[in-house]
Design a protein around this motif. Structure first.
Motif, short mmCIF file in Angstrom:
data_model
loop_
_atom_site.label_atom_id
_atom_site.label_comp_id
_atom_site.label_asym_id
_atom_site.label_seq_id
_atom_site.Cartn_x
_atom_site.Cartn_y
_atom_site.Cartn_z
N VAL A 25 0.83 -1.20 0.00
CA VAL A 25 0.00 0.00 0.00
C VAL A 25 0.87 1.26 0.00
CG1 VAL A 25 -1.61 1.37 1.38
CG2 VAL A 25 -2.04 -1.06 1.04
N VAL A 26 1.95 1.23 0.75
CA VAL A 26 2.87 2.38 0.77
C VAL A 26 3.40 2.66 -0.63
CG1 VAL A 26 5.11 3.20 1.61
CG2 VAL A 26 3.52 2.13 3.19
N PHE A 27 3.80 1.60 -1.32
CA PHE A 27 4.31 1.77 -2.69
C PHE A 27 3.21 2.32 -3.60
CE2 PHE A 27 5.11 0.35 -7.02
CZ PHE A 27 6.42 0.75 -7.20
N PHE A 28 2.00 1.77 -3.48
CA PHE A 28 0.89 2.24 -4.30
C PHE A 28 0.65 3.73 -4.09
CE2 PHE A 28 -3.59 3.35 -4.67
CZ PHE A 28 -3.93 2.85 -5.93
N LEU A 29 0.65 4.18 -2.84
CA LEU A 29 0.39 5.58 -2.53
C LEU A 29 1.50 6.48 -3.07
CD1 LEU A 29 -0.99 5.28 1.12
CD2 LEU A 29 -2.28 5.77 -0.97
N ILE A 30 2.74 5.99 -3.04
CA ILE A 30 3.85 6.77 -3.59
C ILE A 30 3.66 6.98 -5.10
CG2 ILE A 30 6.32 6.72 -4.12
CD1 ILE A 30 6.73 5.32 -1.41
N ILE A 31 3.34 5.90 -5.79
CA ILE A 31 3.14 6.00 -7.24
C ILE A 31 1.91 6.85 -7.55
CG2 ILE A 31 2.75 4.71 -9.37
CD1 ILE A 31 5.54 4.39 -8.15
N LEU A 32 0.86 6.70 -6.75
CA LEU A 32 -0.34 7.52 -6.96
C LEU A 32 -0.01 8.99 -6.76
CD1 LEU A 32 -3.38 7.64 -7.52
CD2 LEU A 32 -3.76 7.35 -5.05
N TYR A 33 0.80 9.30 -5.76
CA TYR A 33 1.19 10.70 -5.50
C TYR A 33 2.00 11.26 -6.67
CZ TYR A 33 3.24 14.80 -3.31
OH TYR A 33 3.64 16.09 -3.04
N THR B 230 2.05 10.16 -9.91
CA THR B 230 1.35 10.18 -11.20
C THR B 230 -0.05 10.78 -11.15
OG1 THR B 230 0.36 7.98 -10.87
CG2 THR B 230 2.57 8.07 -11.86
N SER B 231 -0.68 10.74 -9.98
CA SER B 231 -2.08 11.15 -9.82
C SER B 231 -3.02 10.31 -10.69
CB SER B 231 -2.26 12.64 -10.16
OG SER B 231 -1.51 13.44 -9.28
N MET B 232 -2.58 9.09 -11.02
CA MET B 232 -3.41 8.20 -11.84
C MET B 232 -3.55 6.85 -11.14
SD MET B 232 -2.17 9.01 -15.76
CE MET B 232 -0.41 8.92 -15.42
N VAL B 233 -4.78 6.47 -10.84
CA VAL B 233 -5.03 5.20 -10.16
C VAL B 233 -4.59 4.03 -11.04
CG1 VAL B 233 -6.81 3.68 -9.25
CG2 VAL B 233 -6.93 6.13 -8.80
N ALA C 167 -2.17 3.88 -13.32
CA ALA C 167 -0.71 3.73 -13.32
C ALA C 167 -0.23 3.14 -12.00
CB ALA C 167 -0.05 5.09 -13.56
N ALA C 168 -0.81 3.60 -10.90
CA ALA C 168 -0.43 3.09 -9.59
C ALA C 168 -0.81 1.62 -9.45
CB ALA C 168 -1.09 3.91 -8.48
N SER C 169 -1.95 1.24 -9.99
CA SER C 169 -2.43 -0.14 -9.88
C SER C 169 -1.52 -1.10 -10.65
CB SER C 169 -3.86 -0.25 -10.40
OG SER C 169 -4.74 0.54 -9.63
N ILE C 170 -1.22 -0.75 -11.89
CA ILE C 170 -0.38 -1.62 -12.73
C ILE C 170 1.03 -1.72 -12.17
CG2 ILE C 170 0.64 -1.90 -15.02
CD1 ILE C 170 -1.86 -0.35 -16.08
N THR C 171 1.60 -0.58 -11.83
CA THR C 171 2.97 -0.56 -11.31
C THR C 171 3.06 -1.32 -9.99
OG1 THR C 171 3.26 1.62 -12.30
CG2 THR C 171 4.91 0.93 -10.71
N SER C 172 2.07 -1.15 -9.14
CA SER C 172 2.07 -1.84 -7.85
C SER C 172 1.94 -3.35 -8.02
CB SER C 172 0.94 -1.31 -6.97
OG SER C 172 1.14 0.05 -6.67
N GLU D 145 -5.26 10.24 -19.87
CA GLU D 145 -5.79 9.42 -18.79
C GLU D 145 -6.39 10.29 -17.68
OE1 GLU D 145 -6.99 6.88 -18.13
OE2 GLU D 145 -6.17 5.66 -16.53
N ASN D 146 -7.46 9.78 -17.07
CA ASN D 146 -8.09 10.49 -15.96
C ASN D 146 -7.14 10.60 -14.77
OD1 ASN D 146 -10.71 10.85 -17.17
ND2 ASN D 146 -11.08 8.66 -16.83
N ARG D 147 -7.14 11.74 -14.13
CA ARG D 147 -6.32 11.95 -12.95
C ARG D 147 -7.20 12.24 -11.74
NH1 ARG D 147 -3.02 16.84 -14.16
NH2 ARG D 147 -4.74 17.32 -15.57
N VAL D 148 -6.66 11.96 -10.57
CA VAL D 148 -7.39 12.21 -9.33
C VAL D 148 -6.90 13.51 -8.71
CG1 VAL D 148 -7.75 9.75 -8.91
CG2 VAL D 148 -5.70 10.85 -7.99
N PRO D 149 -7.70 14.13 -7.83
CA PRO D 149 -7.29 15.39 -7.19
C PRO D 149 -6.31 15.16 -6.05
CG PRO D 149 -9.46 14.77 -6.44
CD PRO D 149 -9.09 13.77 -7.50
N PHE D 150 -5.22 14.48 -6.34
CA PHE D 150 -4.21 14.13 -5.33
C PHE D 150 -2.87 13.95 -6.02
CE2 PHE D 150 -1.76 10.63 -3.40
CZ PHE D 150 -1.53 11.15 -2.14
#
Length: 209
Positions: A124-132, A134-137, A139-144, A197-202
């Motif tokens: 989860v820590v890695f996922f949150l780092i990648i999400l921060y 890229t701001s793309m769920v 990208a974070a999902s695939i990379t994680s 790609e859609n981005r999140v507000p984060f």
């Protein structure tokens, strides 16, 4: 017989279409008719808002966790990962939603939580780092998913506190899920390449309100 019954239960747990049920029950919307058309967590956030998204995420996560824990609860001498994997199959091919489900990310994470909680937290820590970054769920999902698979191989040797022993079934399941998650995100990958790609507000590249 007990094993077969519990495997069916694991599939049924995974088949609970959280996003669809929450949308119809509380918002009178079928989220498959809005946004990306997907019934998973990300589209729920997009269509129904944060509160609904968090509830659906929790449900999708915990159904994977509960399914993984079934052999422990009922004292079966079987690797819990089989039950978690069946729940993920249920999530992606749900009998309660015409066998058209989510992209497997949240329920796969729930399986990991049930099997190896510290490894789940590490992931989860890695996922949150990648999400921060890229701001793309997507990208974070695939990379994680790729990161988790590789970590399942090397972590027992370099950080056994997180994952004490080598478990090749864990690696195999993670690899299969990585392939599936990547495949289900093929349209997202194209949008990432095209910069649409859609981005999140984060995060560093967050979507502007």
């Amino acid at each position: 017989m007990k094993t077969a019954i519990l495997l069916v239960l694991a599939y049924l747990l995974g088949s609970i279409p959280s996003g669809i049920w929450i949308g119809k029950l509380f918002f009178k919307k079928d989220i498959r008719e809005f946004g990306s058309g997907n019934s998973g967590t990300t589209n729920t956030f997009r269509v129904l808002g944060k509160a609904a998204g968090l509830i659906v995420f929790a449900m999708d996560l915990l159904k994977g966790t509960l399914a993984t824990c079934l052999p422990i609860i009922f004292h079966l001498d079987i690797n819990p990962l089989w039950f978690g994997l069946v729940a993920v199959i249920g999530h992606t091919l749900p009998i309660f939603a015409g066998f058209k489900g989510g992209k497997a990310v949240a329920t796969s994470a729930g399986m990991l939580l049930g099997f190896a909680p510290l490894f789940f937290c590490y992931s989860v820590v890695f996922f949150l780092i990648i999400l921060y970054i890229t701001s793309m769920v997507s990208a974070a999902s695939i990379t994680s998913a790729i990161f988790v698979t590789l970590s399942s191989i090397f972590l027992p040797y370099i950080w056994p506190t997180i994952l004490p022993t080598q478990n090749w079934l864990l690696t195999l399941v993670c690899f299969l899920l990585t392939c599936y998650i990547t495949y289900r995100h093929k349209e997202n990958i194209l949008r990432i390449k095209n910069g649409t790609e859609n981005r999140v507000p984060f995060g560093l590249n967050k979507k502007e309100k």
